[in-house]
Design an enzyme around this catalytic site. Sequence first.
Site, PDB file in Angstrom:
ATOM      1  CB  SER A 299       1.202   7.576   9.292  1.00  0.00           C
ATOM      2  OG  SER A 299       2.212   7.732   8.305  1.00  0.00           O
ATOM      3  CE  LYS A 300       0.915   1.259  13.172  1.00  0.00           C
ATOM      4  NZ  LYS A 300      -0.290   0.524  12.868  1.00  0.00           N
TER       5      LYS A 300
END
Length: 464
Positions: A243-244
């Site tokens: 994920s980011k």
Amino acid sequence: MRTRFAPSPTGALHSGVVRTALFSWLLAQQSNGQFILRIEDTDQKREVEGGVGNIKETLRWLGLEWQEGPDVGGPYAPYLQSQRLEKYKQVAEELIAKGLAYADPYTPEELQAFREKAQVEKRPFLYRDHRPESPPKWDGSQALRVKLEPKDWSWDDAIMGKVSMGPEMIDDFIIIKADGFPTYNFAHIVDDHEMKITHILRSQEFLSSIPKFLATHEILNWDSPVNATAPQVMDETGRRKLSKRHGAKPVLEYREMGFLPDAIVNFLALIGWNDGTDQEIYSRQELIEKFSLDRVQKSGGIFDERRLVWFNGHYIRKLSLDELYRLSEKFWPESAKAYDDNYRRAVLELFHERLKFLSELPELTGYFFSDPKIDIEKLTDSQTDETAARKFVEATIAELGESDFSEADLEQRMRGLVDRLATKPGALFKVIRMGVTGSTVAPGLFETLHVIGKERTLDRLKAL
Ligand code: GLU
């Protein structure tokens, strides 16, 4: 097959999302179908400026062109959900007319009270337990909910196989929000139907929503496209979803670092897919031919950036020197600007085999363009003291003053010097390499000196 990629413009596209888009793209290409880009911009609060531009640029850079969608149009334009509000409203009105959707009459406080009551009574909170007996007429200012009857659902997911879920997965969800925008849950169903999508690839977080989607198709009397749930892309620990926050960079950052689109596509295709062999390098055409949903694994695939770096090195080596030179243009250190093409090409050639991504160039090649500051002490080690180092440098200056600086002549003279100085090649070469480049990891000594040239090599040695 008609497949689609339907991102929300809520941030720069990262690798996990693009891997799923790639699978969709491959399916469309291999079946001579269409890959559709649809922008799901119905959550205006989460939208970021430049989000749509980033999506288009990322796909184009990777060569994942869409056959229908923004900029290219198509039979179901517009492909931006915010421009399709009338369509969602129309389907919503049909559901209202059939008694299958109702305006939500409750204030947030009232809903909260229902929730708390359910909690106290230790039962799940369900909207359908609070369906209003005579809902207000929907005037667009209230949220609109679809009326779904709970039941068991089983379906064939093209990747996960047979999936079954119980009635607790179904509830009356919001289809149009009070701000007039549809929810993802509703809008994508309307669009996938109208756009005649045959296969939907989604990431795993949507798996538990599929019963809702199937139930909504059922009340609309629509056939559901094939659902294919791609396995999670995990970060390199294998324990967390990429994920980011965990390991995912915007894909365009790899462009800035000098990665090649073919390397990224090859690398991403193998996250969660293989063709049953241990082949690793696939051309795009081969991927199109060999990709199949039934060989996509069910469990998560790992995003290991070191592997991407390895792929990129491979793809760089496959380039001709001309191609590499063209791609390198904006990666040279500032100091390289003063040098001509021939010199820069000669430098690049020395690194062609070992370059992993293009933004390594400044660090690797700096000493070809500006004189490193080297202290004589840096030339010493446990085998070579300062006196010995000075002797090596003096002898080399004298010897190379006679050289024509061809690689062969440099080699012959330096090897001769090893014998005359009664030392070892390792010891002498290390001193000279460090003395001229300031680095211990230059390419071969003779080729390096050849490219740096006689004048500068001798000047640098004399300056020590
Ligand atoms: N707009 C959704 C998202 O960005 C798309 C999910 C889907 O592919 O249906 O997560």
